[in-house]
Design an enzyme around this catalytic site. Structure first.
Site, PDB file in Angstrom:
ATOM      1  CB  SER A   1     -54.208   2.135 -60.786  1.00  0.00           C
ATOM      2  OG  SER A   1     -55.161   2.776 -59.449  1.00  0.00           O
ATOM      3  CG  ASN A   2     -56.288   7.048 -58.490  1.00  0.00           C
ATOM      4  OD1 ASN A   2     -55.615   6.577 -57.529  1.00  0.00           O
ATOM      5  ND2 ASN A   2     -56.900   6.872 -59.806  1.00  0.00           N
ATOM      6  CG  HIS A   3     -49.934   8.174 -58.401  1.00  0.00           C
ATOM      7  ND1 HIS A   3     -48.879   7.168 -58.777  1.00  0.00           N
ATOM      8  CD2 HIS A   3     -49.833   8.476 -59.905  1.00  0.00           C
ATOM      9  CE1 HIS A   3     -48.385   7.223 -59.937  1.00  0.00           C
ATOM     10  NE2 HIS A   3     -48.879   8.725 -60.574  1.00  0.00           N
TER      11      HIS A   3
ATOM     12  CB  ALA B   1     -58.309   8.497 -56.421  1.00  0.00           C
TER      13      ALA B   1
END
Ligand code: PMT
Length: 411
Positions: A219-221, A287
């Site tokens: 995943s991402n932030h 995102a």
């Protein structure tokens, strides 16, 4: 900005957050604005009239009649006097009265008489905020012309619980006013309220999670803040907003036409396709993970089995696909988060994904990008390149909408 001569009616209601209103008065007065306080009697349990009158340099009105002086307080004149009415904090009770048009105190009479924009900053406990009755009242109020809700924020509450319900910080409220004065002073800008009534806006927000096994993911932030504030800001303009969100810890704004929670890029893709035909404006703020594991392992990969490579496959590029298939009357907004060659990369993405507007944020800019409450962006559109300075995400969202408004309605 010159605040001299700005007339602000500050309504204060019974909430522990009433003490924050004193700070709002101080700020507004120090900027040169005129502030007239009108309180509910419950508010005076939290803050004294003497404090409010001293800070505002005006008498504080609570009752229709000032019995000590035999003077009638003219609520109509007060309502007409103001350039802006701000009710902060706005308790659940006052919110309900505003929605229902009840007139059982001076504050409500002034509210019903006001012709100026009315802003309100709710403050209450999280369960009161989540209650369907409150949701209904909020939906009613934000759908009214010239009404704007600020907050509420999430955090520690007076009850000892934690969640959504805190009054927005005074600084945020004053900043929002300043932005608003600036935008209404600028004749080149389109009107900001009610412009999008009847239009459908699709927004993607947050990250996606691509499962490796039953407990791990790629995943991402992304926190979802940028996408959620865009949804909030479009709601303020009367739009019908459809929000598709990856996993985040935010509460969806009140008043959405639909809300779809997804986990993975494939799920987000599917959800977007469902609304593809409907939207007038599509904003792709999520995102989305570009890759996912080819196979998700059942259960949990065991450490004792050693390190094994994870084969990845490309996810569909949702925005690019929508761009390929969009109708001429649909307006498409992409986001780009870059770490180098920002403008060149953003221009490339705008063109390859066939966006009408590309919003570039740069991870290297302090205060911009993932997770923060602020952002700094550059807009690339047919109107050229516009840089928006660092500001709270809600203000960035409003300025992006003003830009979209210009492109969508006036070009
Ligand atoms: O959520 P916050 O913490 O508030 O942070 C906000 C943000 C940084 C996530 C947001 O401002 C932002 O920049 N979002 C886009 C980030 C991104 O993934 O950019 P990108 O360059 O990878 O993608 C470009 C565009 O294509 C984006 O509009 C993205 O939604 C879209 N995309 C990308 C890949 C993919 N498979 N499908 C897509 O639709």
């Amino acid at each position: 900005m010159d605040w001299a001569g700005r007339k602000i009616l500050l309504g204060i209601t019974g909430s522990i957050a009433a003490y924050k209103a004193t700070w709002i008065i101080r700020q507004l007065k120090s900027k040169g604005a005129e502030v007239q306080v009108v309180c509910s009697t419950d508010a005076l349990g939290f803050v004294t009239p003497l404090t409010l009158a001293t800070l505002s340099e005006r008498p504080v009105y609570t009752e229709f009649v000032r019995s000590d002086q035999g003077e009638w307080v003219n609520h109509v004149a007060l309502g007409l006097w103001a350039d802006l009415m701000l009710i902060a904090p706005c308790s659940a009770h006052t919110l309900a009265k505003m929605a229902g048009g009840l007139c059982d105190n001076l504050l409500m009479a002034v509210y019903l008489s006001a012709r100026c924009p009315v802003w309100f900053a709710p403050a209450m406990d999280l369960d009161m905020w989540k209650h369907p009755a409150t949701s209904r009242n909020v939906n009613e109020l934000i759908s009214r012309p010239n009404h704007r809700m600020l907050g509420p924020a999430s955090g520690a509450l007076a009850s000892g619980l934690s969640g959504v319900g805190r009054m927005s910080e005074p600084q945020e409220i004053v900043d929002a006013m300043e932005q608003w004065w600036l935008s209404t002073n600028d004749q080149a800008r389109p009107p900001v309220l009610d412009t999008w009534r009847g239009k459908k806006v699709l927004i993607t927000a947050g990250p996606t999670r691509e499962a490796i096994d039953d407990v791990r993911y790629i995943s991402n932030h992304s926190s979802g803040k940028m996408g959620y504030t865009l949804a909030q800001a479009f709601l303020e303009q009367g739009a019908e907003v459809m929000l598709i969100s990856g996993p985040v810890s935010l509460s969806p704004p009140q008043g959405l036409q639909s809300f779809v929670a997804v986990e993975s890029a494939l799920e987000m893709h599917q959800a977007v396709e469902k609304y593809q035909e409907q939207f007038n404006v599509g904003i792709f703020c999520a995102a989305v993970a570009d890759f996912r594991p080819v196979h998700k392992k059942d259960g949990k990969i065991k450490k004792k089995d050693g390190v094994s490579p994870i084969a990845l496959v490309a996810n569909p590029d949702i925005l690019a696909e929508i761009g390929r298939n969009k109708r001429a009357d649909q307006f498409l907004v992409g986001f780009a988060l870059e770490t180098e060659n920002g403008l060149a990369e953003a221009a490339r993405k705008k063109s390859t994904k066939q966006c009408d507007l590309l919003v570039l944020n740069h991870l290297n800019d302090p205060g911009a990008g993932f997770g923060l409450d602020t952002n700094q962006v550059t807009l690339l559109s047919n109107m050229g390149i516009t840089e928006l300075p660092l500001a709270p995400k809600i203000e960035i969202a409003r300025q992006i909408i003003q830009h979209i408004t210009k492109c969508y309605f006036h070009s």
